[in-house]
Design a protein around this motif. Structure first.
Motif, PDB file in Angstrom:
ATOM      1  N   GLU A 102       0.843  -1.203   0.000  1.00 25.78           N
ATOM      2  CA  GLU A 102       0.000   0.000   0.000  1.00 25.78           C
ATOM      3  C   GLU A 102       0.876   1.251   0.000  1.00 25.78           C
ATOM      4  N   GLY A 103       0.517   2.209  -0.855  1.00 27.80           N
ATOM      5  CA  GLY A 103       1.268   3.452  -0.935  1.00 27.80           C
ATOM      6  C   GLY A 103       2.464   3.397  -1.864  1.00 27.80           C
ATOM      7  N   HIS A 104       2.698   2.274  -2.541  1.00 26.39           N
ATOM      8  CA  HIS A 104       3.826   2.169  -3.467  1.00 26.39           C
ATOM      9  C   HIS A 104       3.667   3.180  -4.595  1.00 26.39           C
ATOM     10  N   GLU A 105       4.787   3.736  -5.072  1.00 28.25           N
ATOM     11  CA  GLU A 105       4.753   4.801  -6.076  1.00 28.25           C
ATOM     12  C   GLU A 105       4.147   4.356  -7.407  1.00 28.25           C
ATOM     13  N   LEU A 106       4.156   3.039  -7.679  1.00 29.56           N
ATOM     14  CA  LEU A 106       3.612   2.538  -8.942  1.00 29.56           C
ATOM     15  C   LEU A 106       2.221   1.918  -8.796  1.00 29.56           C
ATOM     16  N   ALA A 107       1.641   2.038  -7.604  1.00 34.62           N
ATOM     17  CA  ALA A 107       0.346   1.388  -7.358  1.00 34.62           C
ATOM     18  C   ALA A 107      -0.738   1.883  -8.309  1.00 34.62           C
ATOM     19  N   ALA A 157      17.433  -2.846 -12.677  1.00 33.67           N
ATOM     20  CA  ALA A 157      16.694  -1.682 -12.186  1.00 33.67           C
ATOM     21  C   ALA A 157      15.469  -1.377 -13.032  1.00 33.67           C
ATOM     22  N   ILE A 158      15.533  -1.660 -14.338  1.00 33.19           N
ATOM     23  CA  ILE A 158      14.426  -1.234 -15.208  1.00 33.19           C
ATOM     24  C   ILE A 158      13.301  -2.261 -15.286  1.00 33.19           C
ATOM     25  N   PHE A 268       9.001  -4.240 -18.345  1.00 30.66           N
ATOM     26  CA  PHE A 268       9.740  -3.139 -17.752  1.00 30.66           C
ATOM     27  C   PHE A 268       8.880  -2.445 -16.695  1.00 30.66           C
ATOM     28  N   ARG A 269       9.523  -1.626 -15.876  1.00 30.96           N
ATOM     29  CA  ARG A 269       8.771  -0.748 -14.977  1.00 30.96           C
ATOM     30  C   ARG A 269       7.843   0.153 -15.802  1.00 30.96           C
ATOM     31  N   PRO A 270       6.656   0.451 -15.298  1.00 32.82           N
ATOM     32  CA  PRO A 270       5.735   1.300 -16.065  1.00 32.82           C
ATOM     33  C   PRO A 270       6.325   2.654 -16.441  1.00 32.82           C
ATOM     34  N   ASP A 271       7.224   3.197 -15.596  1.00 25.76           N
ATOM     35  CA  ASP A 271       7.776   4.529 -15.864  1.00 25.76           C
ATOM     36  C   ASP A 271       9.073   4.491 -16.677  1.00 25.76           C
ATOM     37  N   PRO A 289       9.833   6.435 -31.835  1.00 30.65           N
ATOM     38  CA  PRO A 289      10.050   7.488 -30.831  1.00 30.65           C
ATOM     39  C   PRO A 289       9.956   6.932 -29.418  1.00 30.65           C
ATOM     40  N   PRO A 290      10.566   7.607 -28.449  1.00 31.19           N
ATOM     41  CA  PRO A 290      10.510   7.147 -27.059  1.00 31.19           C
ATOM     42  C   PRO A 290       9.075   7.115 -26.545  1.00 31.19           C
ATOM     43  N   ILE A 291       8.795   6.128 -25.685  1.00 26.81           N
ATOM     44  CA  ILE A 291       7.475   5.995 -25.073  1.00 26.81           C
ATOM     45  C   ILE A 291       7.644   5.237 -23.766  1.00 26.81           C
ATOM     46  N   THR A 292       6.887   5.593 -22.744  1.00 25.53           N
ATOM     47  CA  THR A 292       6.994   4.851 -21.488  1.00 25.53           C
ATOM     48  C   THR A 292       6.390   3.465 -21.653  1.00 25.53           C
ATOM     49  N   ALA A 293       6.864   2.543 -20.847  1.00 23.85           N
ATOM     50  CA  ALA A 293       6.349   1.174 -20.908  1.00 23.85           C
ATOM     51  C   ALA A 293       4.851   1.145 -20.627  1.00 23.85           C
TER      52      ALA A 293
END
Length: 307
Positions: A102-107, A157-158, A268-271, A289-293
């Motif tokens: 709970e409260g995780h930055e990717l929740a 890390a990613i 990958f991590r969503p960010d 082009p670049p795009i987030t996961a």
């Protein structure tokens, strides 16, 4: 060497790197033996998987989440459709993802898991095999990193807290009156980084070669099939190929029985910003082009009818 690599994951990473890299570059696929997921755990998961899909339809539908894009819980038969396909696939499935505190930055980018009340021990068993898939995936990614000329731990890390999803998959016996052209899984590419697949021993999985021919993937009992997903293809500017593949309908006795498999879609991590690695962008190339996961995942889920 012009065959899909069959490699032993207990070998030194330096030996695995180029063999896997060659196979992923040519075919987008490799077969992994001695992957470290215990046989007794696989057996327990398979038994629970069968029990899950034997539940009455109304019981399973209680775990289908409206508007959830199939990210967690149950997705019924005839829902998912391959990109550009005309008819839905002949399958039903259940998704299990990462459990974040709970409260995780990717929740905000990952829905909580859904657990069936009817199956005691289901949650604990699935979380155990989820962790085993991640461990095997970590070693494969370390070998890939070495092949790409990167630090061995480049991917650590990613993919940490990535939106990886385990799919419990059921292809029911083929029924008369199915839509014309419907197959168990129509030709498609995977969205994610790499896919680790258990349960592909039964014939039916095929990949499309560079020469435009369908090639059956022959899998020894208990081995993992691993393939490159669109995210890794994009990161390497297609040096490692996300290959179109399918599961064709069997003939004879196999058509009258269910088929079960268990793919683990490692993400990958969503960010994480997917931006082609400079070493694989040549003069005159026009990389994506670049795009987030996360944005890439949502874009693709809309294309296949899950969002």
């Amino acid at each position: 060497m012009d065959n899909i690599a069959v490699v032993d994951l207990t070998r030194p990473l330096e030996e695995l790197a180029d063999e896997l890299g060659r196979s992923f570059s040519e075919f987008g696929f490799a077969v992994i033996r001695n992957h470290g997921i215990p046989d007794d755990l696989v057996k327990r998961v398979e038994e629970m998987q069968k029990a899950l899909f034997e539940l009455p339809t109304e019981a399973k539908m209680a775990y289908a989440i409206p508007g959830g894009g199939g990210a967690r819980g149950y997705t019924p038969f005839g829902k998912e459709i391959a990109k550009d396909a005309k008819v839905h696939d002949l399958k039903e499935f259940w998704h299990i993802g990462r459990s974040l505190p709970e409260g995780h930055e990717l929740a905000g980018t990952m829905a909580p898991n859904v657990w069936p009340n009817e199956l005691p021990g289901f949650k604990e068993t699935m979380e155990e095999v989820y962790a085993a898939f991640e461990k095997a995936g970590d070693r494969i990614l370390r070998a890939i990193a070495l092949h790409l000329g990167l630090a061995e731990d480049y991917f650590v890390a990613i993919v940490k807290d990535g939106n990886s999803v385990m799919r419990l998959l059921h292809y029911p016996p083929l029924a008369e009156g199915a839509p014309e052209g419907a197959v168990r899984a129509a030709a498609h590419g995977d969205i994610n980084t790499i896919t680790l697949l258990l349960g592909a021993e039964e014939a039916g999985l095929e990949l499309l070669t560079k020469q435009g021919k369908w090639l059956a993937v022959d899998v020894p009992e208990g081995a993992l099939v691993v393939n490159v997903g669109d995210m890794l293809d994009r990161l390497t500017n297609s040096h490692l190929r996300s290959t179109t593949h399918r599961v064709v309908n069997p003939a004879g006795e196999a058509a009258r029985r269910s088929r079960y498999s268990m793919p683990f879609f490692l993400h990958f991590r969503p960010d994480f910003l997917i931006d082609p690695l400079p070493a694989f962008v040549g003069e005159g190339d026009s990389p994506q082009p670049p795009i987030t996961a996360h944005d890439f995942l949502q874009q693709r889920l809309r294309e296949i009818g899950l969002a």
